[in-house]
Design an enzyme around this catalytic site. Sequence first.
Site, PDB file in Angstrom:
ATOM      1  CE  LYS A   1      -5.980  -7.850  -2.493  1.00  0.00           C
ATOM      2  NZ  LYS A   1      -6.662  -7.788  -1.226  1.00  0.00           N
TER       3      LYS A   1
ATOM      4  CE  LYS B   1      -4.265  -1.866   0.652  1.00  0.00           C
ATOM      5  NZ  LYS B   1      -5.629  -1.921   1.055  1.00  0.00           N
TER       6      LYS B   1
ATOM      7  CE  LYS C   1     -13.434  -3.228  -1.038  1.00  0.00           C
ATOM      8  NZ  LYS C   1     -12.466  -3.148   0.073  1.00  0.00           N
TER       9      LYS C   1
HETATM   10  P1  ATP Z   1      -8.172  -3.114  -1.764  1.00  0.00           P
HETATM   11  O1  ATP Z   1      -8.341  -3.332  -3.216  1.00  0.00           O
HETATM   12  O2  ATP Z   1      -8.493  -1.706  -1.361  1.00  0.00           O
HETATM   13  O3  ATP Z   1      -6.897  -3.648  -1.229  1.00  0.00           O
HETATM   14  P2  ATP Z   1      -9.667  -5.439  -1.104  1.00  0.00           P
HETATM   15  O4  ATP Z   1     -10.536  -5.707  -2.257  1.00  0.00           O
HETATM   16  O5  ATP Z   1      -8.450  -6.262  -0.924  1.00  0.00           O
HETATM   17  O6  ATP Z   1      -9.323  -3.909  -1.035  1.00  0.00           O
HETATM   18  P3  ATP Z   1     -10.341  -5.686   1.705  1.00  0.00           P
HETATM   19  O7  ATP Z   1     -11.323  -4.813   2.416  1.00  0.00           O
HETATM   20  O8  ATP Z   1      -8.908  -5.506   1.998  1.00  0.00           O
HETATM   21  O9  ATP Z   1     -10.611  -5.567   0.156  1.00  0.00           O
HETATM   22  O10 ATP Z   1     -10.733  -7.205   1.947  1.00  0.00           O
HETATM   23  C1  ATP Z   1     -11.948  -7.680   2.476  1.00  0.00           C
HETATM   24  C2  ATP Z   1     -11.913  -9.192   2.577  1.00  0.00           C
HETATM   25  O11 ATP Z   1     -11.947  -9.755   1.281  1.00  0.00           O
HETATM   26  C3  ATP Z   1     -10.681  -9.766   3.247  1.00  0.00           C
HETATM   27  O12 ATP Z   1     -11.043 -10.848   4.074  1.00  0.00           O
HETATM   28  C4  ATP Z   1      -9.828 -10.215   2.114  1.00  0.00           C
HETATM   29  O13 ATP Z   1      -8.995 -11.270   2.470  1.00  0.00           O
HETATM   30  C5  ATP Z   1     -10.870 -10.647   1.102  1.00  0.00           C
HETATM   31  N1  ATP Z   1     -10.372 -10.492  -0.251  1.00  0.00           N
HETATM   32  C6  ATP Z   1     -10.044  -9.326  -0.860  1.00  0.00           C
HETATM   33  N2  ATP Z   1      -9.653  -9.531  -2.117  1.00  0.00           N
HETATM   34  C7  ATP Z   1      -9.722 -10.867  -2.318  1.00  0.00           C
HETATM   35  C8  ATP Z   1      -9.444 -11.715  -3.431  1.00  0.00           C
HETATM   36  N3  ATP Z   1      -9.018 -11.230  -4.584  1.00  0.00           N
HETATM   37  N4  ATP Z   1      -9.644 -13.031  -3.302  1.00  0.00           N
HETATM   38  C9  ATP Z   1     -10.102 -13.539  -2.149  1.00  0.00           C
HETATM   39  N5  ATP Z   1     -10.376 -12.809  -1.062  1.00  0.00           N
HETATM   40  C10 ATP Z   1     -10.198 -11.489  -1.123  1.00  0.00           C
END
Ligand code: ATP
Length: 335
Positions: A197, A115, A200
Amino acid sequence: MIGEKKVLYSGMQATGTLTLGNYLGALKNWVSLSDEYECFYGVMDLHSLTLRQDPPSFRKNARSLYALYVAAGLDPEKNCIYYQSHVSAHAELGWILDCFTYMGELNRMTQFKDKSAKHADNINAGLYTYPVLMAADILLYQTDLVPVGEDQKQHLEICRDIAGRFNHIFGDVFTIPEAYISGPGARIMSLQEPERKMSKSDENPNATIFLLDDKDTVIRKCKRAVTDSETQIRYDAEKKPGVSNLIDIYSAVTGKARDAVEQEFDGQGYGAFKLAVGEAVAAELKPLQQRYRELMEDKAYLDGRIRENDDKAQYFAGKTLRKVHKKLGLTERIR
Ligand code: ATP
Ligand code: LTN
């Protein structure tokens, strides 16, 4: 334990719209575990402040996240779904635990490194101590189990280390939580760069399926997903990351095992497979989207649940915080 049940705790940041990765890697599993455990799910709005937020859309996103939890199948009358910022004990315990966390430990966190590289203009101290606030979230409720995606594993480990250190000094104050990382949906990858991964905050809109995307959009994004120059639908995360990711998505949505998916599409081309993945995902999201719209229109219902659950969370968090104060030797308030 609360009554006969073990405690489960999880949450997501209230930033942007949830993705298929959030759903398959986390939310869907929460739903499957929610009868068995005493569950707390936070809308992690304090964590969201590590990035600059636009106040009106931040407020909207937080409410939308609350509604998505419920629309995905979490019952706010059985599970404590609440806003992190409404329970001040989180920030208070966060500070206390900061004093029991070493900078060396925080320096190792890969999410902080990722980040800070991504937001080089705003490497704030909150981003750095993010895992400590997360530890406070979990430990306040004497949590046994934390279901999260694979990317949060390191944060769970530091939480366990902090809790163990505190207990070692002061006796049994915190339950040491276990991470629960689930099956094929544990890590959904970007549709455009399957080595990364699905996230969002990806700049390329075709890389990510959002939970509120309509059917045509979902199918279009699946059709455009990056694959490889072969033609075979076969799981091999190293050599065929794109196809493997689509197999995982299909498998998580339909409940079929990876090899069953390979067999089902044996001899078929990527085009047919991508279309089937898109249709399966759209079908999975349809009832969730319908329920989401109903909830967003029913202000009284959501507000009522938010109020009740804030009180419930405050009650349990307050109990732990008072215990911590006492152990530390902070002077009790005179009543
Ligand atoms: P950002 O893109 O801002 O990093 P994010 O999409 O990773 O956000 P978080 O709020 O960090 O979202 O994650 C929420 C939950 O979703 C966490 O438990 C995380 O492990 C899960 N998660 C996020 N992205 C993935 C993914 N690509 N595959 C599986 N689980 C995910
Ligand atoms: N860091 C998590 C969100 C989060 C969380 C938590 C998850 C904040 N506090 C406590 C589980 C338990 C994330 O980015 N997904």
